[in-house]
Design a protein around this motif. Structure first.
Motif, PDB file in Angstrom:
ATOM      1  N   UNK A   1       0.805  -1.187   0.214  1.00 22.89           N
ATOM      2  CA  UNK A   1      -0.012   0.041  -0.096  1.00 22.89           C
ATOM      3  C   UNK A   1       1.103   1.160   0.104  1.00 22.89           C
ATOM      4  N   UNK A   2       1.988   1.364   0.871  1.00 22.04           N
ATOM      5  CA  UNK A   2       2.565   2.416   0.840  1.00 22.04           C
ATOM      6  C   UNK A   2       3.605   2.658  -0.246  1.00 22.04           C
ATOM      7  N   UNK A   3       4.043   1.566  -0.884  1.00 18.82           N
ATOM      8  CA  UNK A   3       4.890   1.651  -2.177  1.00 18.82           C
ATOM      9  C   UNK A   3       4.016   2.205  -3.382  1.00 18.82           C
ATOM     10  N   UNK A   4       2.786   1.909  -3.330  1.00 23.62           N
ATOM     11  CA  UNK A   4       1.731   2.274  -4.483  1.00 23.62           C
ATOM     12  C   UNK A   4       1.465   3.743  -4.122  1.00 23.62           C
ATOM     13  N   UNK A   5       1.204   4.348  -2.703  1.00 22.00           N
ATOM     14  CA  UNK A   5       1.239   5.636  -2.621  1.00 22.00           C
ATOM     15  C   UNK A   5       2.034   6.764  -2.796  1.00 22.00           C
ATOM     16  N   UNK A   6       3.539   5.801  -2.802  1.00 20.12           N
ATOM     17  CA  UNK A   6       4.636   6.902  -2.836  1.00 20.12           C
ATOM     18  C   UNK A   6       5.259   6.809  -4.312  1.00 20.12           C
ATOM     19  N   UNK A   7       4.923   5.972  -5.062  1.00 14.73           N
ATOM     20  CA  UNK A   7       5.720   6.059  -6.215  1.00 14.73           C
ATOM     21  C   UNK A   7       5.587   7.332  -7.267  1.00 14.73           C
ATOM     22  N   UNK A   8       4.599   7.759  -7.407  1.00 16.42           N
ATOM     23  CA  UNK A   8       4.716   9.002  -8.084  1.00 16.42           C
ATOM     24  C   UNK A   8       5.657  10.226  -7.598  1.00 16.42           C
ATOM     25  N   UNK A   9       5.556  10.239  -6.343  1.00 12.90           N
ATOM     26  CA  UNK A   9       6.433  11.293  -5.537  1.00 12.90           C
ATOM     27  C   UNK A   9       7.931  10.798  -6.008  1.00 12.90           C
ATOM     28  N   UNK A  10       8.183   9.472  -5.516  1.00 10.38           N
ATOM     29  CA  UNK A  10       9.454   9.333  -5.769  1.00 10.38           C
ATOM     30  C   UNK A  10       9.904   9.365  -7.285  1.00 10.38           C
ATOM     31  N   UNK A  11       8.976   8.935  -8.184  1.00  8.92           N
ATOM     32  CA  UNK A  11       9.444   9.118  -9.524  1.00  8.92           C
ATOM     33  C   UNK A  11       9.788  10.398 -10.034  1.00  8.92           C
ATOM     34  N   UNK A  12       9.067  11.480  -9.365  1.00  8.52           N
ATOM     35  CA  UNK A  12       9.557  13.097  -9.545  1.00  8.52           C
ATOM     36  C   UNK A  12      10.719  13.290  -8.810  1.00  8.52           C
ATOM     37  N   UNK A  13      10.806  12.963  -7.633  1.00 12.09           N
ATOM     38  CA  UNK A  13      11.877  13.132  -6.831  1.00 12.09           C
ATOM     39  C   UNK A  13      13.242  12.914  -7.473  1.00 12.09           C
ATOM     40  N   UNK A  14      13.064  11.482  -7.925  1.00 11.12           N
ATOM     41  CA  UNK A  14      14.446  11.281  -8.750  1.00 11.12           C
ATOM     42  C   UNK A  14      14.717  12.041  -9.978  1.00 11.12           C
ATOM     43  N   UNK A  15      13.821  12.732 -10.728  1.00 13.07           N
ATOM     44  CA  UNK A  15      14.165  13.672 -11.622  1.00 13.07           C
ATOM     45  C   UNK A  15      14.857  14.869 -11.053  1.00 13.07           C
ATOM     46  N   UNK A  16      14.187  15.110 -10.007  1.00 15.83           N
ATOM     47  CA  UNK A  16      14.728  16.401  -9.104  1.00 15.83           C
ATOM     48  C   UNK A  16      16.303  16.461  -8.564  1.00 15.83           C
ATOM     49  N   UNK A  17      16.513  15.225  -7.567  1.00 15.96           N
ATOM     50  CA  UNK A  17      17.525  15.179  -6.817  1.00 15.96           C
ATOM     51  C   UNK A  17      18.666  14.416  -7.500  1.00 15.96           C
ATOM     52  N   UNK A  18      18.287  13.468  -8.687  1.00 12.96           N
ATOM     53  CA  UNK A  18      19.198  12.710  -9.108  1.00 12.96           C
ATOM     54  C   UNK A  18      18.893  11.222  -8.947  1.00 12.96           C
ATOM     55  N   UNK A  19      18.692  10.496 -10.030  1.00  8.27           N
ATOM     56  CA  UNK A  19      18.195   9.162 -10.100  1.00  8.27           C
ATOM     57  C   UNK A  19      19.137   8.281  -9.503  1.00  8.27           C
ATOM     58  N   UNK A  20      20.291   8.246  -9.683  1.00  9.77           N
ATOM     59  CA  UNK A  20      21.415   7.582  -9.043  1.00  9.77           C
ATOM     60  C   UNK A  20      21.311   7.740  -7.537  1.00  9.77           C
ATOM     61  N   UNK A  21      21.243   9.195  -7.117  1.00  9.15           N
ATOM     62  CA  UNK A  21      21.324   9.218  -5.614  1.00  9.15           C
ATOM     63  C   UNK A  21      20.179   8.812  -5.261  1.00  9.15           C
TER      64      UNK A  21
END
Length: 504
Positions: A63-83
């Motif tokens: 449930x938590x994974x499904x809820x956070x995936x959109x946020x984490x996808x955009x966060x990776x674009x912002x802070x760096x995907x490798x990081x």
């Protein structure tokens, strides 16, 4: 400029080695998803959780994974995907160790929640990194296929590997085995992966983060439990509130200068088709898979261990279909590969329908195998086309959208197709008996067979025969409905993607 597009640089040895290491955590995450149910009896004996706590142990990470995936996808674009990937791996290792040595149910629930959050971080980061690692379209297609194959193999080998660990070690070993894999990736990936981030990231909108997370959690939870428990007011309310929040989230994205999810991606027809093909494939097949496993065990009397072994065959077929996809798109259009694959999956579902009528385990496994190999191109090309159809700085968000679509397709498939099959089963049981049927017998095939064994004699035999017949009809209707849906989807893909080349 055109020569660069026509002759993109080809990835070297470092990129392929990085992909090889990346598949390890993907394999273990899939393995983790498929083995937890095996550990529940041992966890119950050791930690003695209440019934509600057991459900949270099983579902909170998902449930938590499904809820956070959109946020984490955009966060990776912002802070760096490798990081972000490396942060997710640290969280995955720590939370897996915490789960392995949990002294009580509450600690295990917290650990499972952290595992779900870390998976939401790792998954979109992994796929979006492939776009920058493999600029050549043919190599990119192969890389996506290998990535998805690692997930499929992990899901298939999870139960046998989990059973082996439980045979010799305690239940915590199922979590602890993830730690060295994550540490290996942490040590090696900083030297093997490139870093990429959006050069103009903007700011994160907190209301969008909160609304998308809560909306997706409520939707996934409500739909899952509706399929399992029926139409309860609290579950219907969860779906309604989740849908309303999602609607508000979309409206807000249209007004923001820096949206959490860039809706302009959906203005690209290829992106929409890419997201849709995987969603429809899972929507059509999920309910049939659910009924198939129960049919093999409860109706045909095959042991759970043997069922798990038999289902490795469709998993291997899915792996073969995934790896064949990059080869097929070199010679055929995308429409032919995806649409043709869906029609092959329809043939597989038709074989399952036939096998349920004949009571043949081999026909059922054959049908599942054909469905797996036919559905593989839709899943593989869905991810590949979604990522390649958007600008590089949006691939994290695009990967997250495909994850959400796949999750909703699976959940809706279980809820809608599963409910359809259950309705057929309940109707069949009511038609077979003039009097009242015990609720436990109407609710599940397992309950009906248990009551039949207790009754014994002619009454027990009549109840058993009715349950077996009704459940077989439920499987047939579910497979038939899935086949009808995929037939329409195949025609749409053949028309909309005619002439499109995925390797260009």
């Amino acid at each position: 400029m055109s020569s660069v597009r026509e002759n993109p640089p080809r990835a070297g040895r470092t990129a392929w080695l990085g992909l090889a290491v990346l598949t390890l955590p993907i394999f273990m995450m899939a393995n983790d998803m498929s083995v937890l149910f095996l550990a529940l009896p041992a966890i119950g004996a050791d930690l003695q959780p209440q019934a509600t706590q057991s459900l949270w142990i099983l579902h909170v990470g998902e449930l938590l994974g499904a809820g956070l995936v959109l946020t984490m996808g955009r966060l990776g674009d912002r802070v760096g995907r490798r990081r972000l990937l490396l942060i997710g791996l640290v969280a995955y290792a720590v939370s897996s160790a915490l789960a392995a040595f949990s002294p009580d149910p509450a600690t295990l629930i917290v650990a499972r929640a952290l595992i779900g959050a870390s998976v939401a971080t790792i998954s979109p980061s992994t796929l979006s990194l492939l776009r920058s690692m493999f600029p050549d379209p043919k190599q990119f297609a192969t890389a996506v296929a290998l990535n998805l194959s690692a997930f499929s193999v992990g899901m298939a080998l999870g139960p046998p590997l989990g059973g082996l660990l439980l045979e010799f070690f305690w239940w915590g070993s199922l979590f602890l085995i993830n730690v060295p894999v994550a540490l290996l990736a942490l040590v090696t990936l900083p030297f093997l992966l490139p870093e990429y981030r959006d050069p103009n990231p903007g700011r994160m909108d907190v209301p969008s983060v909160l609304s998308s997370t809560v909306a997706l959690v409520l939707l996934v939870y409500g739909l899952q439990e509706l399929a399992a428990q029926g139409a309860r007011p609290s579950l219907l309310a969860a779906v309604v509130v989740g849908s309303a929040l999602l609607w508000w989230f979309v409206r807000r994205q249209r007004r923001l200068a820096d949206p959490l999810m860039d809706l302009s991606m959906f203005a690209r027809p290829i992106f929409v088709l890419a997201v849709t093909m995987g969603f429809l494939m899972l929507l059509a097949a999920a309910g049939t898979d659910l009924f198939l496993v129960q049919y093999l065990q409860s109706v045909l009397g095959i042991s759970p261990g043997l069922v798990g072994a038999l289902l490795i065959v469709p998993a291997v077929a899915g792996f073969v279909g995934t790896m064949l996809t990059p080869v097929l798109v070199r010679f055929l259009t995308t429409g032919v590969v995806v649409g043709g694959g869906m029609l092959v999956a329809v043939a597989g579902l038709a074989t399952i329908l036939w096998g349920a009528g004949q009571g043949s385990a081999w026909l059922l496994i054959l049908g599942s195998t054909v469905t797996s190999i036919g559905g593989a191109p839709a899943m593989t090309l869905g991810s590949q086309l979604a990522l390649s159809s958007v600008p590089m700085e949006r691939t994290g968000s695009a990967s997250a959208v495909t994850d959400v679509a796949a999750g909703l397709g699976q959940t809706l498939g279980l809820a809608l197709m599963g409910s359809l099959g259950l309705l057929v089963y309940r109707t069949g049981m009511a038609d077979a008996f003039a009097g009242d049927v015990p609720e436990a017998a109407r609710g599940s095939i397992g309950g009906a067979l248990a009551i039949a064994d207790d009754l014994g004699g002619s009454a027990g035999s009549a109840l058993r025969d009715a349950a077996v017949s009704a459940f077989g009809q439920g499987l047939q209707v579910t497979a038939g409905a899935g086949g009808a849906l995929l037939t329409v989807a195949a025609v749409v893909m053949l028309v909309k993607l005619r002439g499109h080349r995925a390797d260009e």
